[in-house]
Design a protein around this motif. Structure first.
Motif, short mmCIF file in Angstrom:
data_model
loop_
_atom_site.label_atom_id
_atom_site.label_comp_id
_atom_site.label_asym_id
_atom_site.label_seq_id
_atom_site.Cartn_x
_atom_site.Cartn_y
_atom_site.Cartn_z
N PRO A 259 22.80 -53.85 12.00
CA PRO A 259 22.39 -52.15 12.10
C PRO A 259 23.83 -51.14 13.16
O PRO A 259 23.67 -50.36 12.84
CB PRO A 259 21.22 -52.40 12.44
CG PRO A 259 20.55 -53.34 12.10
CD PRO A 259 22.08 -54.94 12.28
N ILE A 260 24.36 -52.16 14.04
CA ILE A 260 25.17 -51.21 15.00
C ILE A 260 26.28 -51.31 14.48
O ILE A 260 26.90 -49.95 14.55
CB ILE A 260 24.81 -52.47 16.86
CG1 ILE A 260 24.08 -52.72 16.84
CG2 ILE A 260 25.88 -51.56 17.15
CD1 ILE A 260 23.71 -54.03 18.02
N ILE A 261 26.69 -52.45 13.61
CA ILE A 261 28.14 -51.63 13.45
C ILE A 261 27.86 -50.24 12.65
O ILE A 261 29.22 -50.08 12.01
CB ILE A 261 29.07 -52.65 12.98
CG1 ILE A 261 30.58 -52.67 13.07
CG2 ILE A 261 27.99 -53.61 11.73
CD1 ILE A 261 31.21 -52.72 13.89
N ASN A 262 27.29 -50.90 11.27
CA ASN A 262 26.64 -49.83 10.61
C ASN A 262 26.72 -48.49 11.37
O ASN A 262 27.12 -47.38 10.56
CB ASN A 262 26.17 -49.38 9.14
CG ASN A 262 25.92 -50.48 8.23
OD1 ASN A 262 26.90 -50.04 7.12
ND2 ASN A 262 25.14 -51.94 8.12
N LEU B 275 34.11 -55.97 19.29
CA LEU B 275 32.92 -55.69 18.07
C LEU B 275 32.35 -54.42 17.48
O LEU B 275 32.56 -54.76 16.32
CB LEU B 275 31.73 -56.91 18.99
CG LEU B 275 32.12 -57.97 19.50
CD1 LEU B 275 30.68 -58.46 19.22
CD2 LEU B 275 32.57 -59.09 17.83
N LEU B 276 32.43 -54.08 17.90
CA LEU B 276 32.53 -52.57 17.79
C LEU B 276 33.20 -51.38 17.53
O LEU B 276 33.38 -50.63 15.99
CB LEU B 276 31.01 -51.76 18.71
CG LEU B 276 30.14 -52.22 18.85
CD1 LEU B 276 29.35 -51.63 19.79
CD2 LEU B 276 29.40 -52.64 17.58
N ALA C 92 31.42 -58.93 10.07
CA ALA C 92 29.67 -59.35 10.80
C ALA C 92 30.22 -60.93 10.86
O ALA C 92 29.35 -62.11 11.00
CB ALA C 92 28.73 -59.11 10.31
N LYS C 93 30.41 -61.62 9.37
CA LYS C 93 30.01 -62.77 8.95
C LYS C 93 30.83 -64.15 9.55
O LYS C 93 30.56 -64.85 9.93
CB LYS C 93 30.91 -62.95 7.54
CG LYS C 93 30.49 -62.09 6.49
CD LYS C 93 28.53 -62.31 6.08
CE LYS C 93 27.47 -61.68 5.56
NZ LYS C 93 26.30 -61.33 6.29
N ARG C 94 32.06 -63.38 10.58
CA ARG C 94 32.68 -64.22 11.47
C ARG C 94 32.32 -64.01 12.69
O ARG C 94 33.28 -64.13 13.77
CB ARG C 94 34.08 -64.04 11.57
CG ARG C 94 34.91 -64.34 9.78
CD ARG C 94 34.38 -66.80 10.19
NE ARG C 94 34.95 -66.72 8.55
CZ ARG C 94 34.32 -66.70 7.11
NH1 ARG C 94 32.67 -66.64 7.30
NH2 ARG C 94 35.07 -67.70 6.57
N LEU C 95 31.34 -63.93 12.90
CA LEU C 95 30.90 -62.67 14.55
C LEU C 95 30.48 -64.54 15.14
O LEU C 95 30.94 -64.47 16.25
CB LEU C 95 29.34 -62.64 14.37
CG LEU C 95 28.21 -61.55 15.80
CD1 LEU C 95 29.58 -60.67 15.99
CD2 LEU C 95 27.35 -61.07 15.30
N ILE D 72 42.93 -60.46 18.85
CA ILE D 72 44.01 -61.18 17.32
C ILE D 72 42.48 -61.55 16.07
O ILE D 72 42.99 -61.64 15.49
CB ILE D 72 44.26 -62.04 18.16
CG1 ILE D 72 45.53 -61.83 18.91
CG2 ILE D 72 45.28 -63.38 17.10
CD1 ILE D 72 46.64 -62.31 19.31
N VAL D 73 41.60 -62.75 17.02
CA VAL D 73 40.69 -63.61 15.90
C VAL D 73 40.32 -62.41 15.45
O VAL D 73 39.84 -62.37 14.14
CB VAL D 73 39.99 -64.13 17.15
CG1 VAL D 73 38.13 -64.65 16.18
CG2 VAL D 73 40.27 -65.82 18.20
N MET D 74 39.22 -61.16 15.87
CA MET D 74 38.34 -60.28 14.99
C MET D 74 40.11 -59.69 13.72
O MET D 74 38.93 -59.23 12.99
CB MET D 74 37.87 -59.33 15.93
CG MET D 74 38.05 -57.77 15.17
SD MET D 74 36.34 -58.37 13.87
CE MET D 74 35.15 -58.24 15.47
N VAL D 75 41.03 -59.60 14.07
CA VAL D 75 42.00 -58.83 13.37
C VAL D 75 42.79 -59.99 12.15
O VAL D 75 42.34 -59.18 11.46
CB VAL D 75 43.27 -58.90 14.11
CG1 VAL D 75 44.05 -57.99 12.83
CG2 VAL D 75 42.99 -57.54 15.82
#
Length: 644
Positions: A112-115, A616-617, A566-569, A528-531
């Protein structure tokens, strides 16, 4: 029997061994490149620490070397040993991520937060930019110092009195001071020394007293008392006329004296050609600095005022009594300095025996004038009959640097940061008129000298390091846009670090700078992990819908970006938590050394929190906006595969 066969019967694998190894290989390729370059970036970010010299270099080089060697081995193991260990231990049937209750809870909170973030784009970016802009005045309002003061759990009291003080008076003052110091309940032991020790490296005059004060454990102190309170109480009790108090700590005092030549936090060195002129200039400097907030224990290092006993022989009177100059010199040497008359042997040790007049017969000019000299013509005559005996003024100790005579105005800084105190003092000196005559100049020394050197080193190396980090990111992603997307986490990591040290009341120092340096490497690694996972989501989108603006909609992009975020949070939060779990306990640590450790750890803790929030955001938002721009301009998505 049938039941036993069923139990012993081996269940067929849900996936073949070949497929399992292929999945491990693909996953390792997907992550290992980014983690490898993230490790290289962390190593690169520590380059400024290697460039530090002097006291700060000796303190932080072991930390930098240790971390660098660990990270080099880590980078090697990531691409070699880690996939092998995974192939050994990751066997059997695994549950998907959504069956893990912790994962489900985190995704339920995060989605919900990222949405909301992706919906309120301008608001999100504005909040982040405002928070970043606020850190600029916040950092400017912080004080600065060379190193956070290390509590040595002891105090050294260094009062300075008049240079012509006698041995007996120095001994009396020392005894009185030690008795007053011992009356304070927190004091455990007191050891005082006047003058120089029996070593060639200690050139202290008799007018300088050193008293080491050992304190009791803090559990035995009066309630609410701090070390600063104890020093203030002792300083108030030890206000003796003719004595200027000085307070510091034993170890830092020796370091200051050896490294900078001054025994206080800051010293204003006065260079010139005449000792008398240097003394006058030093008094002017002291007068200009008086009243500056934070300056304590202000005094002028005496360069004049010492007393010398002059015995000037009158040659005409010598001839009248049938004496020569050697007769007078020998008598004076024997009576005042002592003449050797023999040796005593005690085992392997030998001691010379010297004889001179008793103290009562040589403790004043009048008594020295009455020292008898044997004349061959008239018998015994007093020394005053053939010589003038008088005290004259002279330098108590001559100090020189760079082939020039030097004096110094010394002071400590308490109740204020070092940087702003010295800057105000320099400003006062620059506006003062008639302080320096021609041929004389000032030099600011002590801890401020170290502070300036450390700042200059960090200022020129920091931009170079950022450039190296950027190119490392480029080689990791083969894209300037992706490299910029990971690097942008660095300023947002600054937000948390700045707020943390501000609310903790810590001054900017080399230790804080080292903390920020370590923080930037961690922040880039998490970015880097997020990208990597966002790019993985784009690959899945292209496999499903093709790479064309006709088949991919903005909603598709949004859904897959949310999926990638989200799926790799869990791995992203694990990267952050590992750092926090290792750092947070330092905040509650006590004992010697925590004073230096906390300024290193504080910016790392605050920065990890804000940089992870940004990653994350905000990172998914910027990534989504860049992909929408690519889709709109080029009609397709630029895919940056992470491969070897």
């Amino acid at each position: 029997m049938n039941r036993l066969k069923k139990i012993l019967k081996k269940t067929p694998q849900w996936i073949s061994e070949e497929e399992r190894l292929k999945i491990i290989e693909q996953s390792s390729k997907q992550v290992s490149r980014g983690v490898f370059f993230a490790t290289i970036i962390i190593i690169t970010s520590f380059l400024p620490v290697f460039m530090l010299t002097g006291q700060e270099g000796k303190l932080f080089h072991p930390l930098a070397y240790t971390k660098t060697f660990i990270m080099i081995m880590d980078a090697f193991l990531v691409i070699t040993l880690a996939p092998v260990l995974i192939s050994f231990f990751m066997k059997g049937k695994f549950r998907p991520d959504n069956e893990n209750p912790i994962n489900r809870f985190l995704e339920k909170v995060y989605e919900p937060i990222i949405n909301g973030v992706l919906k309120w784009r301008k608001t999100t970016i504005a909040i982040n930019v405002i928070a970043l802009v606020v850190t600029i005045p916040l950092l400017k309002s912080l004080g600065s110092e060379f190193m956070p003061p290390l509590d040595e759990q002891s105090i050294i009291f260094m009062p300075v009195t008049l240079p012509d003080i006698s041995n007996a008076e120095a001994k009396r003052i020392l005894q009185v001071q030690d008795k007053i110091i011992k009356s304070v309940p927190e004091v455990d032991k007191v050891l005082g020394k006047a003058g120089r020790a029996s070593t060639a490296t200690d050139n202290s005059p008799i007018s300088m007293i050193e008293t080491i004060i050992m304190l009791k454990p803090k559990s035995q102190w009066r309630e609410g008392k701090t070390k600063k309170d104890i020093i203030n109480e002792l300083d108030a009790k030890l206000q003796i006329p003719g004595v200027v108090n000085g307070w510091t700590q034993p170890i830092i005092n020796r370091i200051n004296m050896l490294a900078t030549g001054v025994r206080t936090d800051v010293g204003v060195k006065v260079y010139g050609q005449s000792l008398d002129s240097i003394a006058v200039v030093s008094e002017r400097v002291k007068k200009a600095l008086e009243g500056t907030t934070g300056i304590m224990d202000l005094y002028v290092e005496p360069v004049t005022g010492g007393k010398y006993l002059n015995i000037n022989v009158r040659r005409a009177d010598l001839a009248r009594y049938g004496l020569n100059v050697d007769d007078v010199n020998q008598t004076v040497e024997t009576a005042l300095g002592g003449a050797p008359v023999g040796n005593t042997i005690e085992g392997r040790q030998r001691f010379s025996i010297s004889v001179r007049l008793a103290q009562d017969y040589r403790n004043s000019v009048e008594r020295i004038k009455r020292i008898p000299i044997m004349s061959p013509s008239v018998g015994e005559v007093p020394l005053s009959s053939v010589a003038d005996v008088e005290f004259v003024d002279g330098p108590p100790m001559i100090t020189s640097e760079n082939a020039m005579l030097r004096g110094a105005v010394l002071f400590n800084v308490r109740g204020r940061d070092l940087g702003s105190t010295v800057k105000e003092a320099i400003n006062k000196m620059s506006h003062a008129k008639g302080v320096l005559p021609a041929g004389y100049y000032l030099e600011w020394s002590g801890q401020y000298e170290n502070l300036i050197r450390g700042e200059q080193t960090l200022m020129w190396i920091a931009p170079v390091v950022l450039v190296i980090i950027f190119f490392s990111l480029y080689f990791a992603f083969h894209s300037i846009r992706e490299a910029f997307l990971s690097l942008i986490t660095v300023p947002f990591a600054l937000i948390g670090g700045a707020y943390m040290i501000y609310f903790w009341g810590v001054n900017l120092s080399v230790a804080v700078a080292v903390g920020f340096i370590a923080l930037f490497g961690i922040a880039v690694e998490t970015g880097i992990v997020m990208v990597i996972y966002l790019n993985d989501a784009m690959q899945q989108l292209i496999k499903t819908k093709g790479n064309s603006s006709e088949t991919i909609t903005k909603e598709d992009l949004r859904q897959y970006v949310i999926h990638g975020a989200a799926k790799r949070l869990r791995p992203k939060l694990m990267t952050v938590c590992v750092s926090l779990f290792g750092l947070v306990p330092v905040l509650w640590a006590t004992g010697v050394g925590t004073d230096v450790m906390k300024p290193i750890v504080l910016p790392m803790i605050g920065g990890v929190l804000t940089s992870s929030t940004h990653i994350l955001l905000v990172t998914p938002l910027i990534f989504l906006m860049s992909k929408e721009y690519e889709l709109r301009k080029y009609g397709k998505i630029e895919l940056h595969e992470v491969h070897h």
